[in-house]
Design a protein around this motif. Structure first.
Motif, PDB file in Angstrom:
ATOM      1  N   ILE A  13       0.852  -1.206   0.000  1.00  0.00           N
ATOM      2  CA  ILE A  13       0.000   0.000   0.000  1.00  0.00           C
ATOM      3  C   ILE A  13       0.880   1.245   0.000  1.00  0.00           C
ATOM      4  N   MET A  17       0.664   3.742  -3.156  1.00  0.00           N
ATOM      5  CA  MET A  17       0.025   5.041  -2.939  1.00  0.00           C
ATOM      6  C   MET A  17       1.008   6.205  -3.125  1.00  0.00           C
ATOM      7  N   ARG A  26      -3.928  14.701  -4.169  1.00  0.00           N
ATOM      8  CA  ARG A  26      -3.674  15.072  -2.765  1.00  0.00           C
ATOM      9  C   ARG A  26      -3.505  16.589  -2.662  1.00  0.00           C
ATOM     10  N   GLY A  41      -8.539   6.144   7.449  1.00  0.00           N
ATOM     11  CA  GLY A  41      -7.604   5.331   6.652  1.00  0.00           C
ATOM     12  C   GLY A  41      -6.363   6.141   6.319  1.00  0.00           C
ATOM     13  N   GLY A  43      -3.410   5.494   6.465  1.00  0.00           N
ATOM     14  CA  GLY A  43      -2.382   4.729   5.746  1.00  0.00           C
ATOM     15  C   GLY A  43      -0.996   5.033   6.274  1.00  0.00           C
ATOM     16  N   ASP A  62      -6.728   4.421  11.506  1.00  0.00           N
ATOM     17  CA  ASP A  62      -6.438   3.302  10.590  1.00  0.00           C
ATOM     18  C   ASP A  62      -6.384   2.015  11.411  1.00  0.00           C
ATOM     19  N   PRO A  63      -6.887   0.900  10.843  1.00  0.00           N
ATOM     20  CA  PRO A  63      -6.834  -0.352  11.598  1.00  0.00           C
ATOM     21  C   PRO A  63      -5.471  -1.049  11.532  1.00  0.00           C
ATOM     22  N   LEU A  67       0.907   0.206   9.222  1.00  0.00           N
ATOM     23  CA  LEU A  67       0.847   1.497   8.536  1.00  0.00           C
ATOM     24  C   LEU A  67       0.986   2.645   9.528  1.00  0.00           C
ATOM     25  N   SER A  88     -11.324   1.381  13.489  1.00  0.00           N
ATOM     26  CA  SER A  88     -12.024   1.175  12.232  1.00  0.00           C
ATOM     27  C   SER A  88     -13.066   2.276  12.010  1.00  0.00           C
ATOM     28  N   ALA A  89     -13.252   2.629  10.748  1.00  0.00           N
ATOM     29  CA  ALA A  89     -14.207   3.682  10.403  1.00  0.00           C
ATOM     30  C   ALA A  89     -15.647   3.279  10.689  1.00  0.00           C
ATOM     31  N   GLU A  90     -15.889   1.984  10.861  1.00  0.00           N
ATOM     32  CA  GLU A  90     -17.273   1.568  11.165  1.00  0.00           C
ATOM     33  C   GLU A  90     -17.647   1.879  12.609  1.00  0.00           C
ATOM     34  N   THR A 105      -9.122   9.299   1.425  1.00  0.00           N
ATOM     35  CA  THR A 105      -8.505   9.172   0.107  1.00  0.00           C
ATOM     36  C   THR A 105      -8.199   7.703  -0.163  1.00  0.00           C
ATOM     37  N   TRP A 106      -8.832   7.156  -1.188  1.00  0.00           N
ATOM     38  CA  TRP A 106      -8.644   5.771  -1.629  1.00  0.00           C
ATOM     39  C   TRP A 106      -8.814   4.788  -0.464  1.00  0.00           C
ATOM     40  N   THR A 107      -9.848   5.020   0.324  1.00  0.00           N
ATOM     41  CA  THR A 107     -10.080   4.201   1.514  1.00  0.00           C
ATOM     42  C   THR A 107     -11.463   3.549   1.509  1.00  0.00           C
ATOM     43  N   ILE A 111     -12.818  -0.442   3.102  1.00  0.00           N
ATOM     44  CA  ILE A 111     -13.527  -0.595   4.377  1.00  0.00           C
ATOM     45  C   ILE A 111     -14.594  -1.677   4.201  1.00  0.00           C
ATOM     46  N   PRO A 112     -14.604  -2.700   5.047  1.00  0.00           N
ATOM     47  CA  PRO A 112     -15.553  -3.790   4.820  1.00  0.00           C
ATOM     48  C   PRO A 112     -17.001  -3.305   4.721  1.00  0.00           C
TER      49      PRO A 112
HETATM   50  C1  LIG Z   1      -5.296   2.133  -0.402  1.00  0.00           C
HETATM   51  S1  LIG Z   1      -4.971   2.560   1.249  1.00  0.00           S
HETATM   52  C2  LIG Z   1      -5.031   4.343   1.234  1.00  0.00           C
HETATM   53  C3  LIG Z   1      -4.198   4.964   2.323  1.00  0.00           C
HETATM   54  C4  LIG Z   1      -4.231   6.484   2.403  1.00  0.00           C
HETATM   55  N1  LIG Z   1      -5.560   6.978   2.610  1.00  0.00           N
HETATM   56  C5  LIG Z   1      -3.608   7.145   1.204  1.00  0.00           C
HETATM   57  O1  LIG Z   1      -4.255   7.963   0.550  1.00  0.00           O
HETATM   58  O2  LIG Z   1      -2.422   6.849   0.913  1.00  0.00           O
HETATM   59  C6  LIG Z   1      -6.476   2.103   2.102  1.00  0.00           C
HETATM   60  C7  LIG Z   1      -6.438   2.392   3.581  1.00  0.00           C
HETATM   61  O3  LIG Z   1      -7.684   2.051   4.164  1.00  0.00           O
HETATM   62  C8  LIG Z   1      -7.426   1.525   5.444  1.00  0.00           C
HETATM   63  N2  LIG Z   1      -8.609   0.789   5.940  1.00  0.00           N
HETATM   64  C9  LIG Z   1      -8.990  -0.472   5.636  1.00  0.00           C
HETATM   65  N3  LIG Z   1     -10.080  -0.808   6.353  1.00  0.00           N
HETATM   66  C10 LIG Z   1     -10.404   0.263   7.116  1.00  0.00           C
HETATM   67  C11 LIG Z   1     -11.414   0.534   8.079  1.00  0.00           C
HETATM   68  N4  LIG Z   1     -12.319  -0.395   8.397  1.00  0.00           N
HETATM   69  N5  LIG Z   1     -11.422   1.733   8.679  1.00  0.00           N
HETATM   70  C12 LIG Z   1     -10.504   2.683   8.358  1.00  0.00           C
HETATM   71  N6  LIG Z   1      -9.527   2.487   7.459  1.00  0.00           N
HETATM   72  C13 LIG Z   1      -9.468   1.297   6.841  1.00  0.00           C
HETATM   73  C14 LIG Z   1      -6.202   0.655   5.191  1.00  0.00           C
HETATM   74  O4  LIG Z   1      -5.540   0.239   6.378  1.00  0.00           O
HETATM   75  C15 LIG Z   1      -5.377   1.593   4.344  1.00  0.00           C
HETATM   76  O5  LIG Z   1      -4.617   2.473   5.117  1.00  0.00           O
END
Ligand SMILES: C[S@@+](CC[C@H](N)C(=O)[O-])C[C@H]1O[C@@H](n2cnc3c(N)ncnc32)[C@H](O)[C@@H]1O
Length: 204
Positions: A13, A17, A26, A41, A43, A62-63, A67, A88-90, A105-107, A111-112
């Motif tokens: 990642i 990224m 960005r 997220g 990251g 971030d979980p 990262l 977690s964002a949930e 951004t790209w998150t 997220i499940p």
């Molecule tokens: C593709 S990366 C993007 C990272 C960062 N936002 C960036 O722009 O470089 C996706 C991110 O989503 C995070 N993520 C996955 N599941 C998540 C959750 N349930 N809640 C919050 N973040 C989550 C991952 O750990 C990861 O950091």
């Protein structure tokens, strides 16, 4: 989770990224964040250099412990005031109406339960606050969507849970947001992976 998800995916990642084409997004989106900011997220912290002085407090959620440890390493160099939360964002561990800007951004692809996460973002944002986003997702052309639907089951297994086919606009609207700005389009690369949604929304 295992070695691949816990240790190799975060390194991938961080590398993926860093792509130069993402820097333009960005630098366009992140400087608009102001006040009390929550980055979902966070990251490896690649957005951090783009925040302006209008940020009062920045919380990165971030979980992934791996990262978050990368962010901490970079923070030692930048010395920016950032609070990192492993979570977690949930289930955002912040009070209702306590945030001025939420950044993602790209998150949303990873997220499940993205519906639940967006409702949580809506909950913590104060009325009139902003959701700033850059995401990839469901393409407008049916032939590209066909590939997105077929590739997603495999892609999410190797790509840290990333879905290629999420309807980002619909997800954001259904969580109770209205758009101030929404721009879409492809960046360079295979079409199923590169249809972008960028903009700003407010709680309705
Ligand atoms: C593709 S990366 C993007 C990272 C960062 N936002 C960036 O722009 O470089 C996706 C991110 O989503 C995070 N993520 C996955 N599941 C998540 C959750 N349930 N809640 C919050 N973040 C989550 C991952 O750990 C990861 O950091």
């Amino acid at each position: 989770m295992g070695l691949y998800q816990d240790h190799i995916v975060p390194v991938l990642i961080n590398l993926a990224m860093r792509r130069q084409e993402l820097v333009a997004y960005r630098s366009h989106v992140i400087p608009a964040a102001e006040g009390r900011v929550l980055e979902i997220g966070v990251g490896s912290g690649l957005n951090l250099p783009f925040y302006s002085r209008n940020v009062e407090r920045l919380v990165g959620l971030d979980p992934s412990p791996k990262l978050l440890s990368m962010v901490r390493r970079n923070l030692k160099r930048n010395a920016s005031p950032v609070e990192l939360i492993e979570g977690s964002a949930e289930a955002i561990p912040l009070k209702t109406n306590s945030v001025d800007t939420v950044v993602t951004t790209w998150t949303l692809c990873s997220i499940p339960d993205a519906d639940c996460a967006l409702r949580e973002m809506h909950r913590v944002l104060r009325p009139g606050g902003h959701l700033l986003f850059v995401e990839h997702g469901r393409a407008p052309e049916s032939n590209v969507r066909w590939w997105q639907d077929r590739l997603t089951p495999v892609w999410k297994r190797i790509g840290g849970g990333c879905h290629l086919n999420r309807a980002i606009q619909v997800l954001i609207e259904d969580a109770g947001f209205q758009f101030d700005r929404l721009e879409t389009g492809y960046i360079h690369g295979p079409n199923p992976l590169t249809f972008m949604y960028e903009g700003s929304a407010r709680p309705r």
